[in-house]
Design a protein around this motif. Structure first.
Motif, mmCIF file in Angstrom:
data_model
loop_
_atom_site.group_PDB
_atom_site.id
_atom_site.type_symbol
_atom_site.label_atom_id
_atom_site.label_comp_id
_atom_site.label_asym_id
_atom_site.label_seq_id
_atom_site.Cartn_x
_atom_site.Cartn_y
_atom_site.Cartn_z
ATOM 1 N N TYR A 82 -16.333 52.748 28.791
ATOM 2 C CA TYR A 82 -16.647 51.427 29.339
ATOM 3 C C TYR A 82 -15.474 50.452 29.235
ATOM 4 C CZ TYR A 82 -21.368 52.732 30.444
ATOM 5 O OH TYR A 82 -22.458 53.336 31.023
ATOM 6 N N ARG A 83 -14.531 50.691 28.356
ATOM 7 C CA ARG A 83 -13.304 49.888 28.350
ATOM 8 C C ARG A 83 -12.563 50.080 29.664
ATOM 9 N NH1 ARG A 83 -9.919 51.087 22.846
ATOM 10 N NH2 ARG A 83 -10.440 49.221 21.706
ATOM 11 N N ARG A 106 -13.873 51.608 32.567
ATOM 12 C CA ARG A 106 -14.674 51.551 33.794
ATOM 13 C C ARG A 106 -15.837 50.573 33.746
ATOM 14 N NH1 ARG A 106 -13.899 56.590 31.980
ATOM 15 N NH2 ARG A 106 -12.514 57.927 33.151
ATOM 16 N N GLY A 107 -15.886 49.751 32.724
ATOM 17 C CA GLY A 107 -17.032 48.863 32.524
ATOM 18 C C GLY A 107 -17.307 47.926 33.671
ATOM 19 N N ARG A 108 -16.272 47.406 34.276
ATOM 20 C CA ARG A 108 -16.446 46.454 35.376
ATOM 21 C C ARG A 108 -17.265 47.062 36.512
ATOM 22 N NH1 ARG A 108 -11.614 43.675 38.786
ATOM 23 N NH2 ARG A 108 -12.934 42.316 40.008
ATOM 24 N N LYS A 109 -17.048 48.319 36.777
ATOM 25 C CA LYS A 109 -17.775 49.032 37.837
ATOM 26 C C LYS A 109 -19.280 49.063 37.551
ATOM 27 C CE LYS A 109 -17.942 53.623 39.968
ATOM 28 N NZ LYS A 109 -17.313 54.941 39.997
ATOM 29 N N GLY A 153 -20.822 46.755 35.489
ATOM 30 C CA GLY A 153 -21.277 45.436 35.059
ATOM 31 C C GLY A 153 -21.283 45.258 33.550
ATOM 32 N N ALA A 175 -18.962 44.369 30.104
ATOM 33 C CA ALA A 175 -17.726 43.827 29.536
ATOM 34 C C ALA A 175 -17.654 44.251 28.081
ATOM 35 C CB ALA A 175 -17.714 42.314 29.646
#
Length: 77
Positions: free
Chosen positions: A31-32, A34-37, A39, A41
């Motif tokens: 998630y660091r 690809r987290g933005r994809k 939603g 942070a």
């Protein structure tokens, strides 16, 4: 590695960075990157010496500085 669930990353919120097990680190790193994809942070709230952190030459070195400073994980979905 299969895609970690949102529930897995939410479970990391508030945990001490240095105490994460291997799977938790895998979820955090996923998630660091690809987290933005999704939603999500991810932040590691630190009390590390900013000079040490600035001198880290890689993400792995920065992680070691954060681990030694009792940093906590913050997750926002």
């Amino acid at each position: 590695m299969n895609i970690p669930t949102i529930d897995e990353v939410k479970a990391l919120d508030g945990k001490i960075f240095a105490m994460l097990n291997e799977r938790e680190m895998d979820v955090l790193n996923f998630y660091r990157l690809r987290g933005r994809k999704y939603g999500v942070a991810v932040a590691v709230i630190n009390e590390a010496d900013p000079k040490q952190l600035a001198h880290a030459g890689s993400q792995e070195q920065a992680d070691q500085v954060l681990k030694s400073a009792n940093s906590r994980v913050s997750i926002t979905v």
